[in-house]
Design a protein around this motif. Sequence first.
Motif, short mmCIF file in Angstrom:
data_model
loop_
_atom_site.label_atom_id
_atom_site.label_comp_id
_atom_site.label_asym_id
_atom_site.label_seq_id
_atom_site.Cartn_x
_atom_site.Cartn_y
_atom_site.Cartn_z
N LEU B 136 0.85 -1.18 0.00
CA LEU B 136 0.00 0.00 0.00
C LEU B 136 0.89 1.24 0.00
O LEU B 136 1.86 1.29 0.74
CB LEU B 136 -0.87 0.03 1.26
N ALA B 137 0.54 2.22 -0.84
CA ALA B 137 1.33 3.45 -0.85
C ALA B 137 0.41 4.64 -1.06
O ALA B 137 -0.50 4.60 -1.89
CB ALA B 137 2.39 3.40 -1.95
N MET B 138 0.65 5.68 -0.29
CA MET B 138 -0.13 6.90 -0.41
C MET B 138 0.58 7.82 -1.39
O MET B 138 1.71 8.24 -1.14
CB MET B 138 -0.25 7.55 0.97
N VAL B 139 -0.06 8.12 -2.51
CA VAL B 139 0.56 8.90 -3.58
C VAL B 139 -0.48 9.87 -4.12
O VAL B 139 -1.60 9.47 -4.41
CB VAL B 139 1.02 7.97 -4.73
N GLU B 140 -0.10 11.12 -4.25
CA GLU B 140 -1.04 12.09 -4.83
C GLU B 140 -1.09 11.91 -6.34
O GLU B 140 -0.25 12.41 -7.07
CB GLU B 140 -0.65 13.51 -4.43
N GLY B 141 -2.05 11.15 -6.79
CA GLY B 141 -2.23 10.86 -8.20
C GLY B 141 -3.46 9.99 -8.29
O GLY B 141 -4.14 9.77 -7.28
N PRO B 142 -3.77 9.48 -9.47
CA PRO B 142 -4.95 8.60 -9.56
C PRO B 142 -4.73 7.30 -8.80
O PRO B 142 -3.59 6.90 -8.55
CB PRO B 142 -5.08 8.35 -11.07
N ILE B 143 -5.80 6.64 -8.43
CA ILE B 143 -5.70 5.32 -7.81
C ILE B 143 -5.14 4.35 -8.85
O ILE B 143 -5.56 4.35 -10.00
CB ILE B 143 -7.07 4.83 -7.32
N ALA B 144 -4.16 3.55 -8.45
CA ALA B 144 -3.55 2.59 -9.37
C ALA B 144 -3.43 1.25 -8.67
O ALA B 144 -3.02 1.18 -7.51
CB ALA B 144 -2.18 3.08 -9.82
N LEU B 145 -3.80 0.21 -9.38
CA LEU B 145 -3.72 -1.15 -8.87
C LEU B 145 -2.75 -1.94 -9.74
O LEU B 145 -2.98 -2.10 -10.93
CB LEU B 145 -5.11 -1.81 -8.90
N ALA B 146 -1.66 -2.39 -9.15
CA ALA B 146 -0.64 -3.15 -9.89
C ALA B 146 -0.76 -4.61 -9.46
O ALA B 146 -0.57 -4.93 -8.29
CB ALA B 146 0.75 -2.62 -9.59
N VAL B 147 -1.09 -5.46 -10.42
CA VAL B 147 -1.29 -6.88 -10.12
C VAL B 147 -0.22 -7.71 -10.81
O VAL B 147 0.05 -7.51 -11.99
CB VAL B 147 -2.68 -7.35 -10.58
N THR B 148 0.39 -8.59 -10.07
CA THR B 148 1.27 -9.59 -10.67
C THR B 148 0.65 -10.95 -10.41
O THR B 148 0.17 -11.22 -9.31
CB THR B 148 2.69 -9.52 -10.07
N ALA B 149 0.62 -11.78 -11.45
CA ALA B 149 0.03 -13.11 -11.31
C ALA B 149 1.11 -14.16 -11.54
O ALA B 149 1.93 -14.05 -12.45
CB ALA B 149 -1.11 -13.30 -12.31
N LEU B 150 1.09 -15.16 -10.66
CA LEU B 150 1.96 -16.33 -10.81
C LEU B 150 1.06 -17.51 -11.17
O LEU B 150 0.08 -17.79 -10.47
CB LEU B 150 2.70 -16.61 -9.51
#
Lengths: 328, 328
Positions: B136-150
């Motif tokens: 989780l990271a608080m960043v002033e920008g749009p909400i972004a979801l980074a998914v990695t799949a194994l």
Amino acid sequence: MSETPTPDGSPSTWSEDRLHRWLAEQSWPATLAGSRGHDAAVLETFAGRPVLCTDQCIEGVHFELGAGGRAAGRKAVLRTLSDLAATAAVPFAVTLGVMAPRSIEGVPLEAWLRAAITGAHDAATEHGAELVAGDLAMVEGPIALAVTALGHTSSGTVPVGRDRAQPGQLVLLSGPVGGSLPSDRHLEPLPRIEAGVAIAAAGATAMMDVSDGLAWDLYRLARASGVTVRLETERIQPHPDAEDAAASSGRTPLDHGLHDGEDHELIATIAAEDWAAFRREGAASGWHVIGTVEAMDRSAGHLQLRSPEGHSAWLPGAGRGWDYGGGE
Amino acid sequence: MSETPTPDGSPSTWSEDRLHRWLAEQSWPATLAGSRGHDAAVLETFAGRPVLCTDQCIEGVHFELGAGGRAAGRKAVLRTLSDLAATAAVPFAVTLGVMAPRSIEGVPLEAWLRAAITGAHDAATEHGAELVAGDLAMVEGPIALAVTALGHTSSGTVPVGRDRAQPGQLVLLSGPVGGSLPSDRHLEPLPRIEAGVAIAAAGATAMMDVSDGLAWDLYRLARASGVTVRLETERIQPHPDAEDAAASSGRTPLDHGLHDGEDHELIATIAAEDWAAFRREGAASGWHVIGTVEAMDRSAGHLQLRSPEGHSAWLPGAGRGWDYGGGE
């Protein structure tokens, strides 16, 4: 295409497709079983259990633009590999998600991003892993690098966890701490992979890396394990960078050692007899005792600092421990 | 802590530590060998080769805030699992990186993020995987979801790749395409996992998912393989959503089928005899022939559209194919 070149001739805006084609020209990854540039990377098999972790490294929080793309890419991978180290896992592969705005004034952004990707690749390679997959996205916000690392345990080792500290055990630290941020050492965290594998093989039960400060992370470990950790402050070795930082901060080197983040040494708990055996093997490079694990003592809290001057309970929010979200 | 509650009582700002503690209260992941909440997730072993991919799902690009956290989290995972499907891999585990600003006016952000994480978890579980790690990271920008799949391949299958199309083979598509975005179908892409595994077992050589539009993705596959793909436009089945979209867009359903993104059906190439054997087994649900692979024909380019009215070479940038970076 209309693009304004920066002084060195690099485009001031970047293109996902152009970066993909540049990636296709690289000689890495070298060990894919599937084809390069495919939707997903098919890897060779490995022994042991798979271990996964993910971390995000963000401009203005974890690195400044001026540090350069290479430093940012390296840091993003190294801090994620540190989480593998804290799990006694050996790095195997990493993925990289890149978010960046279309342009940043005065910055040859495509070159910056190529450097970030190359830096991420190099850092992975130095620790036995490969950068095998990625994603690029143009987003108006700070540059963000999302790294996921896949590693594997040595077969036969019982997995460690932050909730597995047991009363009666010793608390260990893998090296000196503090002063990482002002010295720029934070840009090159050294994942303590060998130290993690060695202490887990010796019988460590709980382990974590020190990313948010020794006190804060020890508190988390103690809270997750439901125990009280008694930390002997005179056993903490402040890093030389903590001494330098203290010279200008008005704080003590110990205070830097206890509360500075971005350190990435490991903390571990281990039974006294396992520690004695490990020390006898002479393999304890860097690891040293900094305290003990006790049954939960409500008057002491989860973390008690013990110095020659007295004892004090440490509470997150009251001390220098920090939380990105400002909670509690 | 000073926090302004929103009308439903949720905090308008979110806290990393509070979300971590909420996560610790969930019953997932269920199958970890290591402990929950640890720096990295220690997983059970699996058969076959490991397969890794990563994708980023961003507010304003891939979803709107008003779609809700659950829909955003589901989409982020489902589109990444689609990349596993395009590799004939079976999902095993996913990681989720969340970036969000401290607050968004009028949005109970912590509740939104909990819904996103729960949605990601549910989508993974429905396809046989688990959400095992995150950041989780608080960043002033749009909400972004980074998914990695194994994921992992079925043992014995030769890995597919987008560069493995060979002249003389057939080009297949796994289902009807087009109209995904206006219909909100894009929020629930169905990873064609069984279709991918089945066609790879039947002998498919190249495979991709259709994320940026059928024409654009076929062009990429042909370019990576160094071949010309001849696409028979009358064999394309426009999705009912493409018919709906055409009613208001002034474009034909076929045009939507060729050029709309966010579809996530699979394209594959296969030898005619392998296709014939696969069809005889009756297992071809959804898969149908849409064209042929030819040796590179410079006059036709990498992708030639063939309709009863005539033939035309398709060039990215000239048609409706799009590139996040605006390059070429």
